[in-house]
Design an enzyme around this catalytic site. Structure first.
Site: not given
Ligand code: NDP
Ligand code: 2IT
Length: 449
Positions: A170, A130
């Protein structure tokens, strides 16, 4: 090897907290997994003796970098960029990029840790990662967004690649930001590969990637309800958020005959007692994706209540789909849902329900689909985008949708296999154990390093 091996949860967590001080979101995500995995490894000494969970909670590597960019007034601004490459045991690092003013390393570590388990559950060869930046996209001009994305990629490009690490979107990173970043990556490397997913359809994107997280969430909820001799049709649902995941969750819920009562943003929520239909959803998409306005604007066109500064969880409903952000359902919110007779909660966002909230759902017998299973459709179709890019071909909408449905069914069945205890299926436990096993087995195969 000894025949049994026990690691106590409190000792394990004390070590983790000592090594990662102040990282509360990361502690929360690990605790939620360790609670299930530590008792499981007691009966599988090979995982315990090899200290697999300890090793899994340490990211392979964390990259932190400065992102300097120029705003429209000519001021030089500096933000912090990150990529947490968590685990590449079963495939190249894969996971989204988040642009949010409150982003911290703790949040990225929780997201990267969760992503490793989620990607394992998809059955595809994808590791976990991430990244993102503490950049606030709200109120920025188109040019500022472009300059920021390009500057961010000027550093990130050297750490990623089609067989190394494949970012995606995201929170705060959608089609527009992915396009700017992909364009810069292409210029810097003089290659056109599948290094970022969520690309536009004209330049290597996959059908259904935009819709995948929301659609997959509803497919999983459908599987869960069917498993319990129930169904979506005719139910009411609360949805939070109004971004990518919320929009396509609402869309698929409408198609499944569900009456969606709410949508929200970080300012408040709208409650539409008549239900959000396709026309109203089109307005939400226009407001959020094109005009980049607040959800409160909905009430200027359609009749609905707007509750400033509130979350939707006190509205009575049979289903709930939190699709905004972490820790948006705390203990009192979970109690409100339980008191109002909610049947099932499926997490579209990552870790939207606190551990105390999950306990309340489990005690109340509410079916609970954890994020790593429930929102895996997005990364799964990202995996399909990577495959299409490698093969230099494009599958049809129908082909992708059918693969997505199969993947969500496979995730459901793995949760049942590892989470069933008598008549009760604990989807949280099932997802944690099934996700763990595949990564753990790969790590053991590689030896102790
Ligand atoms: P978007 O940026 O498209 O939308 C985010 C939505 O959540 C917006 O409505 C936003 O409101 C709201 N929100 C953001 N922060 C907060 C906050 N602190 N409090 C209340 N509301 C907030 O992001 P996505 O829809 O892509 O992501 C939503 C969630 O889903 C995240 O948890 C993400 O990690 C997860 N997810 C996303 C996937 C994807 O493919 N995009 C895949 C799997 C999970 P506002 O506009 O006011 O900020
Ligand atoms: O949380 C997630 O799974 C995502 N943001 C999607 C990641 C991806 O690589 O598609």
């Amino acid at each position: 090897m000894k025949m049994t091996c026990k690691i106590r949860l409190d000792e394990f967590m004390a070590g983790l907290v000592r090594r990662n001080p102040g990282e509360t979101e990361f502690h929360q995500a690990v605790y939620e997994v360790a609670k299930d995995v530590l008792p499981f490894v007691e009966s599988r000494p090979i995982y315990c003796e090899n200290r697999i969970l300890e090793r899994m909670t340490e990211p392979d590597r964390i990259i932190i970098f400065r992102v300097s960019w120029e705003d429209d007034d000519g001021n030089i601004r500096a933000n912090r960029g990150y990529r947490v490459q968590f685990n590449n045991s079963i495939g190249p690092y894969k996971g989204g990029l988040r642009f949010d003013k409150g982003l911290t390393l703790s949040i990225l570590k929780f997201l990267g840790f969760e992503q490793t388990f989620k990607n394992s559950l998809t059955g595809l060869p994808l590791g976990g990662a991430k990244g993102g930046a503490d950049f606030n996209p709200k109120g920025k001009s188109e040019h500022e967004i472009m300059r920021f994305c390009q500057s961010f990629m000027n550093e990130l490009f050297r750490h990623i690649g089609p067989n190394t690490d494949i970012p995606a979107g995201d929170i705060g990173v959608g089609a527009r930001e992915v396009s700017y970043m992909f364009g810069q990556y292409k210029r810097l490397t003089n290659t056109v590969t599948g290094t970022i997913t969520g690309k536009g359809l004209a330049f290597g994107g996959s059908m259904i990637r935009t819709e995948a997280t929301g659609y997959g969430l509803v497919y999983l909820a459908d599987n869960i309800l069917k498993q319990h001799k129930n169904g979506l049709e005719g139910k009411t649902a609360l949805v939070s958020g109004s971004g990518n995941v919320a929009q396509y969750t609402i869309e698929k819920l409408i198609d499944s005959g569900v009456k969606v009562l709410t949508a929200s943003d970080s300012s408040g929520f709208v409650y539409d007692k008549d239900g959000i239909d396709k026309e109203k959803l089109a307005l939400i998409k226009q407001l959020k994706n094109v005009e980049r306005k607040r959800i409160s604007e909905y009430t200027k066109t359609f009749k609905a209540e707007y509750h400033e500064g509130q979350k939707p969880w006190k509205v009575p409903s049979q289903l709930a789909f939190p699709c905004a952000t972490q820790n948006e359902i705390l203990e009192l919110d979970a109690k409100a849902l339980a008191d109002n007779g909610c049947l099932a909660v499926a997490e579209g966002a990552n870790m939207p329900v606190s551990n105390e909230g999950i306990d309340i759902f489990e005690k109340a017998g509410i079916l609970f689909a954890p994020a790593k299973a429930a929102n895996a459709g997005g990364v799964a179709v990202s995996g399909l985008e990577m495959t299409q890019n490698s093969m230099r071909l494009s599958w049809t909408r129908k082909q992708i949708d059918s693969r997505l449905k199969n993947i969500m069914k496979h995730i459901h069945d793995q949760c049942v296999e590892h989470g069933q205890n008598g008549n009760v299926i604990n989807y949280r436990k099932g997802a944690n154990i099934a996700g763990f096993i595949k990564v753990a087995d790969a790590m053991i195969s590689f030896g102790n390093c």
